[in-house]
Design a protein around this motif. Structure first.
Motif, PDB file in Angstrom:
ATOM      1  N   LEU A  86       0.812  -1.215   0.000  1.00  0.00           N
ATOM      2  CA  LEU A  86       0.000   0.000   0.000  1.00  0.00           C
ATOM      3  C   LEU A  86       0.845   1.265   0.000  1.00  0.00           C
ATOM      4  CD1 LEU A  86      -2.976   0.657  -0.115  1.00  0.00           C
ATOM      5  CD2 LEU A  86      -3.034   0.703   2.378  1.00  0.00           C
ATOM      6  N   LEU A  87       1.936   1.276   0.752  1.00  0.00           N
ATOM      7  CA  LEU A  87       2.745   2.490   0.807  1.00  0.00           C
ATOM      8  C   LEU A  87       3.407   2.781  -0.540  1.00  0.00           C
ATOM      9  CD1 LEU A  87       6.040   1.599   1.141  1.00  0.00           C
ATOM     10  CD2 LEU A  87       5.132   0.781   3.295  1.00  0.00           C
ATOM     11  N   VAL A  88       3.804   1.731  -1.284  1.00  0.00           N
ATOM     12  CA  VAL A  88       4.357   1.930  -2.628  1.00  0.00           C
ATOM     13  C   VAL A  88       3.264   2.409  -3.584  1.00  0.00           C
ATOM     14  CG1 VAL A  88       5.666   0.856  -4.497  1.00  0.00           C
ATOM     15  CG2 VAL A  88       5.993   0.075  -2.148  1.00  0.00           C
ATOM     16  N   THR A  89       2.056   1.875  -3.414  1.00  0.00           N
ATOM     17  CA  THR A  89       0.930   2.278  -4.260  1.00  0.00           C
ATOM     18  C   THR A  89       0.588   3.743  -4.057  1.00  0.00           C
ATOM     19  OG1 THR A  89       0.061   0.027  -3.991  1.00  0.00           O
ATOM     20  CG2 THR A  89      -1.400   1.653  -4.972  1.00  0.00           C
ATOM     21  N   PHE A  90       0.597   4.201  -2.806  1.00  0.00           N
ATOM     22  CA  PHE A  90       0.367   5.622  -2.522  1.00  0.00           C
ATOM     23  C   PHE A  90       1.376   6.486  -3.258  1.00  0.00           C
ATOM     24  CE2 PHE A  90      -2.039   4.466   1.431  1.00  0.00           C
ATOM     25  CZ  PHE A  90      -3.164   5.195   1.138  1.00  0.00           C
ATOM     26  N   ARG A  91       2.640   6.121  -3.152  1.00  0.00           N
ATOM     27  CA  ARG A  91       3.690   6.936  -3.761  1.00  0.00           C
ATOM     28  C   ARG A  91       3.573   6.967  -5.276  1.00  0.00           C
ATOM     29  NH1 ARG A  91       9.991   5.368  -3.489  1.00  0.00           N
ATOM     30  NH2 ARG A  91       9.188   3.860  -4.995  1.00  0.00           N
ATOM     31  N   CYS A  92       3.309   5.820  -5.899  1.00  0.00           N
ATOM     32  CA  CYS A  92       3.177   5.772  -7.359  1.00  0.00           C
ATOM     33  C   CYS A  92       1.977   6.581  -7.833  1.00  0.00           C
ATOM     34  CB  CYS A  92       3.050   4.320  -7.828  1.00  0.00           C
ATOM     35  SG  CYS A  92       4.538   3.333  -7.630  1.00  0.00           S
ATOM     36  N   ALA A  93       0.838   6.440  -7.134  1.00  0.00           N
ATOM     37  CA  ALA A  93      -0.378   7.142  -7.551  1.00  0.00           C
ATOM     38  C   ALA A  93      -0.244   8.653  -7.404  1.00  0.00           C
ATOM     39  CB  ALA A  93      -1.577   6.631  -6.749  1.00  0.00           C
ATOM     40  N   GLU A  94       0.362   9.089  -6.315  1.00  0.00           N
ATOM     41  CA  GLU A  94       0.426  10.522  -6.031  1.00  0.00           C
ATOM     42  C   GLU A  94       1.589  11.213  -6.735  1.00  0.00           C
ATOM     43  OE1 GLU A  94      -1.460   9.847  -1.561  1.00  0.00           O
ATOM     44  OE2 GLU A  94       0.590  10.609  -1.781  1.00  0.00           O
ATOM     45  N   GLU A  95       2.743  10.551  -6.824  1.00  0.00           N
ATOM     46  CA  GLU A  95       3.917  11.188  -7.418  1.00  0.00           C
ATOM     47  C   GLU A  95       4.004  10.944  -8.923  1.00  0.00           C
ATOM     48  OE1 GLU A  95       7.405   9.967  -5.339  1.00  0.00           O
ATOM     49  OE2 GLU A  95       6.694  10.655  -3.390  1.00  0.00           O
ATOM     50  N   ASN A  96       3.783   9.708  -9.358  1.00  0.00           N
ATOM     51  CA  ASN A  96       3.928   9.395 -10.781  1.00  0.00           C
ATOM     52  C   ASN A  96       2.706   9.789 -11.600  1.00  0.00           C
ATOM     53  OD1 ASN A  96       6.344   8.303  -9.967  1.00  0.00           O
ATOM     54  ND2 ASN A  96       5.687   6.182 -10.143  1.00  0.00           N
ATOM     55  N   ASN A  97       1.503   9.530 -11.059  1.00  0.00           N
ATOM     56  CA  ASN A  97       0.273   9.796 -11.811  1.00  0.00           C
ATOM     57  C   ASN A  97      -0.463  11.044 -11.333  1.00  0.00           C
ATOM     58  OD1 ASN A  97       0.520   7.573 -13.555  1.00  0.00           O
ATOM     59  ND2 ASN A  97      -0.348   6.197 -12.038  1.00  0.00           N
ATOM     60  N   CYS A  98       0.096  11.743 -10.348  1.00  0.00           N
ATOM     61  CA  CYS A  98      -0.423  13.049  -9.895  1.00  0.00           C
ATOM     62  C   CYS A  98      -1.902  12.997  -9.519  1.00  0.00           C
ATOM     63  CB  CYS A  98      -0.199  14.105 -10.974  1.00  0.00           C
ATOM     64  SG  CYS A  98       1.537  14.305 -11.452  1.00  0.00           S
ATOM     65  N   ILE A  99      -2.298  11.977  -8.767  1.00  0.00           N
ATOM     66  CA  ILE A  99      -3.676  11.869  -8.292  1.00  0.00           C
ATOM     67  C   ILE A  99      -3.803  12.605  -6.963  1.00  0.00           C
ATOM     68  CG2 ILE A  99      -5.508  10.267  -7.619  1.00  0.00           C
ATOM     69  CD1 ILE A  99      -4.247   8.193  -9.396  1.00  0.00           C
ATOM     70  N   ASP A 100      -4.927  13.269  -6.780  1.00  0.00           N
ATOM     71  CA  ASP A 100      -5.191  14.016  -5.552  1.00  0.00           C
ATOM     72  C   ASP A 100      -5.078  13.100  -4.337  1.00  0.00           C
ATOM     73  OD1 ASP A 100      -6.237  15.535  -3.442  1.00  0.00           O
ATOM     74  OD2 ASP A 100      -7.585  16.620  -4.778  1.00  0.00           O
ATOM     75  N   LYS A 101      -4.349  13.571  -3.317  1.00  0.00           N
ATOM     76  CA  LYS A 101      -4.148  12.760  -2.110  1.00  0.00           C
ATOM     77  C   LYS A 101      -5.461  12.443  -1.413  1.00  0.00           C
ATOM     78  CE  LYS A 101       0.560  14.310  -1.052  1.00  0.00           C
ATOM     79  NZ  LYS A 101       1.430  14.948  -0.050  1.00  0.00           N
ATOM     80  N   ARG A 102      -6.412  13.332  -1.487  1.00  0.00           N
ATOM     81  CA  ARG A 102      -7.699  13.076  -0.840  1.00  0.00           C
ATOM     82  C   ARG A 102      -8.391  11.868  -1.461  1.00  0.00           C
ATOM     83  NH1 ARG A 102     -10.705  18.599  -1.710  1.00  0.00           N
ATOM     84  NH2 ARG A 102      -9.816  18.164  -3.779  1.00  0.00           N
ATOM     85  N   ILE A 103      -8.183  11.666  -2.756  1.00  0.00           N
ATOM     86  CA  ILE A 103      -8.787  10.519  -3.440  1.00  0.00           C
ATOM     87  C   ILE A 103      -8.029   9.240  -3.109  1.00  0.00           C
ATOM     88  CG2 ILE A 103      -9.483   9.572  -5.659  1.00  0.00           C
ATOM     89  CD1 ILE A 103     -10.955  12.115  -4.856  1.00  0.00           C
ATOM     90  N   THR A 104      -6.706   9.289  -3.193  1.00  0.00           N
ATOM     91  CA  THR A 104      -5.913   8.077  -2.954  1.00  0.00           C
ATOM     92  C   THR A 104      -6.088   7.560  -1.533  1.00  0.00           C
ATOM     93  OG1 THR A 104      -3.961   9.403  -2.358  1.00  0.00           O
ATOM     94  CG2 THR A 104      -4.197   8.741  -4.667  1.00  0.00           C
ATOM     95  N   ARG A 105      -6.173   8.468  -0.559  1.00  0.00           N
ATOM     96  CA  ARG A 105      -6.311   8.041   0.842  1.00  0.00           C
ATOM     97  C   ARG A 105      -7.624   7.309   1.083  1.00  0.00           C
ATOM     98  NH1 ARG A 105      -4.917  13.850   3.545  1.00  0.00           N
ATOM     99  NH2 ARG A 105      -3.020  14.277   2.348  1.00  0.00           N
ATOM    100  N   PHE A 106      -8.637   7.656   0.309  1.00  0.00           N
ATOM    101  CA  PHE A 106      -9.943   7.025   0.491  1.00  0.00           C
ATOM    102  C   PHE A 106     -10.077   5.751  -0.345  1.00  0.00           C
ATOM    103  CE2 PHE A 106     -14.366   6.497  -0.903  1.00  0.00           C
ATOM    104  CZ  PHE A 106     -14.981   6.307   0.317  1.00  0.00           C
ATOM    105  N   VAL A 107      -9.655   5.809  -1.603  1.00  0.00           N
ATOM    106  CA  VAL A 107      -9.925   4.726  -2.550  1.00  0.00           C
ATOM    107  C   VAL A 107      -8.953   3.563  -2.393  1.00  0.00           C
ATOM    108  CG1 VAL A 107     -10.021   4.135  -4.999  1.00  0.00           C
ATOM    109  CG2 VAL A 107     -11.006   6.286  -4.205  1.00  0.00           C
ATOM    110  N   LEU A 108      -7.665   3.842  -2.229  1.00  0.00           N
ATOM    111  CA  LEU A 108      -6.664   2.780  -2.245  1.00  0.00           C
ATOM    112  C   LEU A 108      -6.778   1.790  -1.079  1.00  0.00           C
ATOM    113  CD1 LEU A 108      -3.475   4.632  -3.562  1.00  0.00           C
ATOM    114  CD2 LEU A 108      -5.056   3.148  -4.789  1.00  0.00           C
ATOM    115  N   PRO A 109      -6.941   2.241   0.174  1.00  0.00           N
ATOM    116  CA  PRO A 109      -7.084   1.243   1.250  1.00  0.00           C
ATOM    117  C   PRO A 109      -8.305   0.341   1.075  1.00  0.00           C
ATOM    118  CG  PRO A 109      -6.552   3.390   2.172  1.00  0.00           C
ATOM    119  CD  PRO A 109      -6.869   3.604   0.725  1.00  0.00           C
TER     120      PRO A 109
END
Length: 394
Positions: A318-341
């Motif tokens: 999960l921690l690698v997924t957060f980093r890839c989604a937010e840094e590489n694909n520039c997804i809003d952190k508010r979305i990733t924190r809710f959807v990814l877990p």
């Protein structure tokens, strides 16, 4: 560094397997650095899920969260349905069990007494843990225990042959069970997510009164999540070494390469289904909805995908997924924190496809024909629910 570690791990595993004869004990010693990486990744799952879910839900207003939540759940279940249908089509087309012989199967042991109803009820029970602290390290699981059969009291004047017949029938048909609740080791991720979603909604509606709690969990303040991110950075520094030995140890532990020949068609059905689902179905959904190149997005998530493949845990990745989604694909952190877990817990496309193929493969192996109705009712519905339960158990 991580990509280099993957290739080096494969090479090291092949070399050690071919030129070094290690005992089972020394194989475990060899994989010790990889075991440490797994422990590190699992260590941060709990604070990462709690902080990300609470801040993600609290940061979204009720209108936005009301749209994102149902859409995410619909997407997760839709892709699971597609995976199950794809697996059924492939296994019915390839027929991997038809070419095998059931006589050579080791049937030692007894299957667990588990039903679809009990599985679904356990899923609901774990969504609402009775002890939040206990949910951090244990899950609730029920078992069926057979009760003593009820015996028919017969009057002494009854004719003996009739008495014998009645008693025989009653012993054959009278079976009753009771549910026995037990706890098994492992984080109850589903229960924690349900609590965090509810807690985040409450904090979001409290306004300024809930600000102090939100600041404690928030990414942008020097509190719980920033401390978790510091730990993540330390783990990232060790990850190349851990991945190197983790992959090498997995290759060394494969004792019988003949399994690839014996289960060839079965593996072809599963792997081809996973490949089609990952390279055709999911990118097609992405393109239809987002209208962007899905493979560019996938390339940005490649590190998370490969890490999950190597360590066999989407939650630990999960921690690698957060980093890839937010840094590489520039997804809003508010979305990733809710959807990814939530997705790491209930979105089990691969497991659903595998279980659908495995279930029908076993019926083919035992020369048991299934009609369309049986495939839908016996294979599709239980497999979809069981995939989520299996994920929360793992």
């Amino acid at each position: 560094k991580n990509w280099k570690a993957h290739s080096q791990g494969i090479s090291l595993g092949v070399v050690v397997r071919e030129y070094a004869s290690l005992s089972h004990l020394y194989k475990q010693y060899f994989g010790f650095p990889g075991e440490i990486l797994m422990r590190m990744l699992k260590l941060v799952i709990l604070p990462l899920i709690i902080s990300s879910m609470i801040t993600g839900v609290a940061a979204l207003d009720s209108e936005v969260s009301g749209k994102i939540g149902p859409r995410a759940v619909i997407y997760y279940f839709s892709t699971t349905i597609i995976a199950v249908v794809l697996g059924i089509i492939l296994v019915m087309t390839i027929k991997p069990g038809v070419s095998q012989t059931a006589e050579h199967i080791d049937r030692a042991g007894t299957p667990p007494n588990v039903t679809t109803v009990d599985t679904l009820l356990d899923l609901l029970r774990n969504m609402f843990p009775e002890n939040l602290v206990q949910a951090c390290f244990q899950q609730y699981k029920t078992k069926r225990k057979e009760l003593e059969p009820q015996k028919l009291s017969v009057n002494s004047s009854t004719v003996p042959p009739l008495t014998t017949t009645i008693m025989t029938v009653m012993e054959n048909i009278t079976k009753d069970y009771k549910i026995v609740g037990t706890y098994s080791d492992g984080i109850n991720v589903l229960g924690l997510i349900v609590f965090c979603v509810a807690f985040g909604l409450v904090i979001g509606k409290m306004g300024e009164k809930g600000r102090i709690l939100l600041d404690f969990f928030d990414f942008d303040t020097p509190a719980l999540n920033e401390a978790t991110m510091k730990l993540v950075q330390i783990i990232m520094c060790y990850m190349p070494v851990g991945i190197l030995f983790l992959i090498a140890a997995k290759i060394i532990e494969v004792e019988d390469w003949e399994i690839f020949r014996k289960m060839g068609l079965y593996m072809v059905a599963v792997l081809s289904g996973l490949a089609i689902h990952a390279t055709v179905c999911l990118p097609l959904i992405f393109f239809v909805i987002v209208r962007k190149n899905p493979y560019t997005f996938t390339l940005g998530m490649a590190q998370a995908l490969v890490t999950a493949l190597m360590i066999s845990s989407s939650s630990a990745t999960l921690l690698v997924t957060f980093r890839c989604a937010e840094e590489n694909n520039c997804i809003d952190k508010r979305i990733t924190r809710f959807v990814l877990p939530v997705g790491a817990t209930i979105n089990m496309d691969g497991t659903a496809l595998y279980e659908a193929v495995a279930a029908i493969f076993i019926t083919q192996l035992n020369d048991y024909a299934l009609d369309v109705g049986q495939i839908v009712t016996i294979r599709y519905v239980p497999v979809t629910a069981a995939s989520i339960t299996l994920k929360t158990t793992l």
